[in-house]
Every structure is written in structure tokens, then in C-alpha cells.
Design an enzyme around this catalytic site. Sequence first.
Site, mmCIF file in Angstrom:
data_model
loop_
_atom_site.group_PDB
_atom_site.id
_atom_site.type_symbol
_atom_site.label_atom_id
_atom_site.label_comp_id
_atom_site.label_asym_id
_atom_site.label_seq_id
_atom_site.Cartn_x
_atom_site.Cartn_y
_atom_site.Cartn_z
ATOM 1 N N HIS A 61 0.854 -1.191 0.000
ATOM 2 C CA HIS A 61 0.000 0.000 0.000
ATOM 3 C C HIS A 61 0.884 1.234 0.000
ATOM 4 O O HIS A 61 2.113 1.122 0.087
ATOM 5 C CB HIS A 61 -0.965 -0.032 1.192
ATOM 6 C CG HIS A 61 -0.319 0.050 2.554
ATOM 7 N ND1 HIS A 61 0.656 -0.827 2.978
ATOM 8 C CD2 HIS A 61 -0.531 0.906 3.600
ATOM 9 C CE1 HIS A 61 1.006 -0.521 4.216
ATOM 10 N NE2 HIS A 61 0.316 0.535 4.605
ATOM 11 N N HIS A 63 1.349 3.874 2.127
ATOM 12 C CA HIS A 63 1.764 4.646 3.291
ATOM 13 C C HIS A 63 3.281 4.801 3.198
ATOM 14 O O HIS A 63 3.980 3.892 2.740
ATOM 15 C CB HIS A 63 1.373 3.936 4.588
ATOM 16 C CG HIS A 63 -0.057 4.186 4.992
ATOM 17 N ND1 HIS A 63 -0.791 3.295 5.737
ATOM 18 C CD2 HIS A 63 -0.873 5.247 4.741
ATOM 19 C CE1 HIS A 63 -2.007 3.800 5.941
ATOM 20 N NE2 HIS A 63 -2.080 4.972 5.337
ATOM 21 N N ASP A 65 5.780 4.596 5.091
ATOM 22 C CA ASP A 65 6.733 3.620 5.654
ATOM 23 C C ASP A 65 6.896 2.389 4.758
ATOM 24 O O ASP A 65 7.749 1.537 5.026
ATOM 25 C CB ASP A 65 6.356 3.216 7.099
ATOM 26 C CG ASP A 65 4.948 2.669 7.260
ATOM 27 O OD1 ASP A 65 4.056 3.071 6.498
ATOM 28 O OD2 ASP A 65 4.738 1.825 8.168
ATOM 29 N N HIS A 66 6.137 2.329 3.658
ATOM 30 C CA HIS A 66 6.239 1.190 2.738
ATOM 31 C C HIS A 66 6.740 1.574 1.353
ATOM 32 O O HIS A 66 6.959 0.712 0.515
ATOM 33 C CB HIS A 66 4.890 0.472 2.648
ATOM 34 C CG HIS A 66 4.464 -0.096 3.957
ATOM 35 N ND1 HIS A 66 4.632 -1.416 4.293
ATOM 36 C CD2 HIS A 66 3.938 0.508 5.053
ATOM 37 C CE1 HIS A 66 4.209 -1.614 5.534
ATOM 38 N NE2 HIS A 66 3.784 -0.455 6.014
ATOM 39 N N HIS A 138 -6.927 -2.709 5.801
ATOM 40 C CA HIS A 138 -6.186 -1.619 6.443
ATOM 41 C C HIS A 138 -7.030 -0.353 6.289
ATOM 42 O O HIS A 138 -8.124 -0.414 5.723
ATOM 43 C CB HIS A 138 -4.821 -1.507 5.741
ATOM 44 C CG HIS A 138 -3.810 -0.678 6.454
ATOM 45 N ND1 HIS A 138 -3.689 -0.624 7.820
ATOM 46 C CD2 HIS A 138 -2.823 0.141 5.974
ATOM 47 C CE1 HIS A 138 -2.691 0.181 8.137
ATOM 48 N NE2 HIS A 138 -2.155 0.667 7.035
ATOM 49 N N ASP A 206 -0.053 -4.037 6.031
ATOM 50 C CA ASP A 206 -0.598 -3.737 7.337
ATOM 51 C C ASP A 206 -2.077 -4.103 7.272
ATOM 52 O O ASP A 206 -2.777 -3.651 6.374
ATOM 53 C CB ASP A 206 -0.511 -2.257 7.630
ATOM 54 C CG ASP A 206 0.891 -1.663 7.516
ATOM 55 O OD1 ASP A 206 1.836 -2.367 7.167
ATOM 56 O OD2 ASP A 206 1.021 -0.454 7.748
ATOM 57 N N HIS A 265 6.926 -5.594 11.347
ATOM 58 C CA HIS A 265 6.178 -4.337 11.444
ATOM 59 C C HIS A 265 5.816 -4.012 12.888
ATOM 60 O O HIS A 265 4.656 -3.755 13.229
ATOM 61 C CB HIS A 265 4.911 -4.402 10.560
ATOM 62 C CG HIS A 265 4.355 -3.039 10.206
ATOM 63 N ND1 HIS A 265 3.603 -2.302 11.079
ATOM 64 C CD2 HIS A 265 4.445 -2.279 9.091
ATOM 65 C CE1 HIS A 265 3.252 -1.156 10.516
ATOM 66 N NE2 HIS A 265 3.759 -1.111 9.300
HETATM 67 ZN ZN LIG Z 1 3.075 0.343 7.866
HETATM 68 ZN ZN LIG Z 2 -0.108 1.350 6.620
#
Ligand SMILES: [Zn+2]
Ligand SMILES: [Zn+2]
Length: 303
Positions: A61, A63, A65-66, A138, A206, A265
Site C-alpha cells: 500500500h 503509506h 513507511d512502505h 487496512h 498492514d 512491522h
Molecule cells: Zn506500515
Molecule cells: Zn499502513
Amino acid sequence: MLDICLLGTGGMMPLPYRWLTSMMARCCGSSLLIDCGEGTQIALKEKGWSPKPIDIICFTHYHADHISGLPGLLLTMGNAERTEPLIMVGPKGLERVVGALRTIAPELPFPIQYIELTEKREQLKLGPYEITAFKVNHNIVCYGYTLHIPRTGKFNLEQALSCGIPKPFWNRLQKGEIVEAEGKTYTPDMVLGAPRRGIKVTYCTDTRPTAAIEEEAAGADLFICEGMYGEKGKEAKAREYRHMTFYEAAKLARGADVKELWLTHYSPSLTYPEEYMNDVRSIFPRAIAAKDGRTAELQFEEE
Ligand SMILES: [Zn+2]
Ligand SMILES: [Zn+2]
């Protein structure tokens, strides 16, 4: 046969000694990366694996952090003089999101091909990988991935003889080629038994636990799953932010009857994930609180 490295195990932000969650697979000279947060290329460097053979990048996805580590990784791959196309797979909007990130990495010596996922479940065959992408739950659209390395059946001498297959073709048929000669067509199934068990790895983050995850991970050799919280009493928080606890991940692993579970994670507030593992293992014994750089070399089963 299939090398897996969990490059990082952090959620939300990178920490000293804990890079953001990302996984790399290597098979038959072709590498595949899942997610690329800030610092993923440093994690890769620490592991000593090269980014140059990465042929496929899958995103769960969008976000930060990915995906925020992508422009830097692309520049590094460009500097390594990669020229082969790079395939990216991710939820709808992939080309737009990557296009925006490419503003700071505009010139690359290799083309990028985009595969945007729109269905609940999609299957792709890319290089040596059979990939299943499946929607998870998510707070934005997010997919989990299963990688499968198929294995053909065993050579069946009796069958080859009884079908009257000329011996010089055996080897090519065994490798999956179709052979045409003297007006006849010979196919691999004429010399091979039923397909054998391959190698299967399922990765999801996530997400809340879902029935689909359990189904998709069924019987996997390795199940890498998010575990944002280990502390007791975080169930409501996990529900609110659409993540899961270690115990919820362990229940999925038990339901899917996987060979091994690696948690990843972790919330940045979680300093010692191992502290909670006794309770996790009472739900699913083959559970590991993965650390950055954890690696597995998965082989086909012995016959
Ligand atoms: Zn994440
Ligand atoms: Zn996320």
C-alpha cells in the site's frame, strides 16, 4: 532454491537497528522486493544483497513507511547500470504515486512497467514467481502477497517408454518444452508425473486479521505477518488503526497451518518483541519475533 530476507522489521518509522518492513526474495537469478520504506536500500547493503537484479517490486500500500525509500533505490539501481525493465506491482494508483516520487529520480537507464491491482484477488506469473495478490483490511487499500515457486512432476520412465517418446526429446520435455517432430507433438505431461509441492511464502502487512489471509497462507512454508503490538491491552488500538497484535497473527498462523511464522512491522514503542513470545508460542509454537536481516533458504522437499 528460494532465498528470503526480511530486510527490516519496523513499522511507521525507521529506528537505529530496526529498518522499515521490507522483504526480498531471490530465485533463479531474479530478485523480488516487497515494499520499500525509508532506508530499505541501507538494509539491503547491510545484508550484502545487490539491488541490481531486482526485477519486480510489489507494494502492499502507499503509506510512506512502505514506499518512501523507492526514489533512492531506483537511483542506486540506475547507477549500477541496470538496463533490463523493472516491473512494479501495487494497488490502483501505482503509476501516479511512483510518477510523483520519480520527480526526484527522473532519468533512469531502465524502463518501468506498472501492474495495477484492482480486483480482490489477482494472480500473476512473473519470472520464476507465481504471485497471488489479495486484498487485506487496512485504513487504505492494501494487499498481501503469496509467492509460489512451482515444481514440475518427476520424470516417469515407464510412461515415456509406453508413450513411445523418442529418447533424444526426454530432456527437453522434462524442462517443460513442447517438442514437434515428424508431424507429431510431444508435451511435457507425456513424461512427467503430477506436479510436486512447490515453495510458498505469504507476506502480509498492514492489516487486521481476515479470513482471506488465513486461506491465502494455508500450508505456507513461511508466513511473514505484521505484529504491531505485543503488549497486553492493545487490542482496541490494533482495531482502531487497522493493525494486529502478535496474538492475532499467531491465530492466523495456526489457522493456516503454516510451517513457520515470522512477526514484523513492530510499533516503534515496542523495544523487545521477544518478551512476548512465550505467550505467542502458546498459540502457535513455530513463531519467531523476526529481527532485521533474518534469512531463510527454502528448498523443495526431499522426495
Ligand atoms: Zn506500515
Ligand atoms: Zn499502513
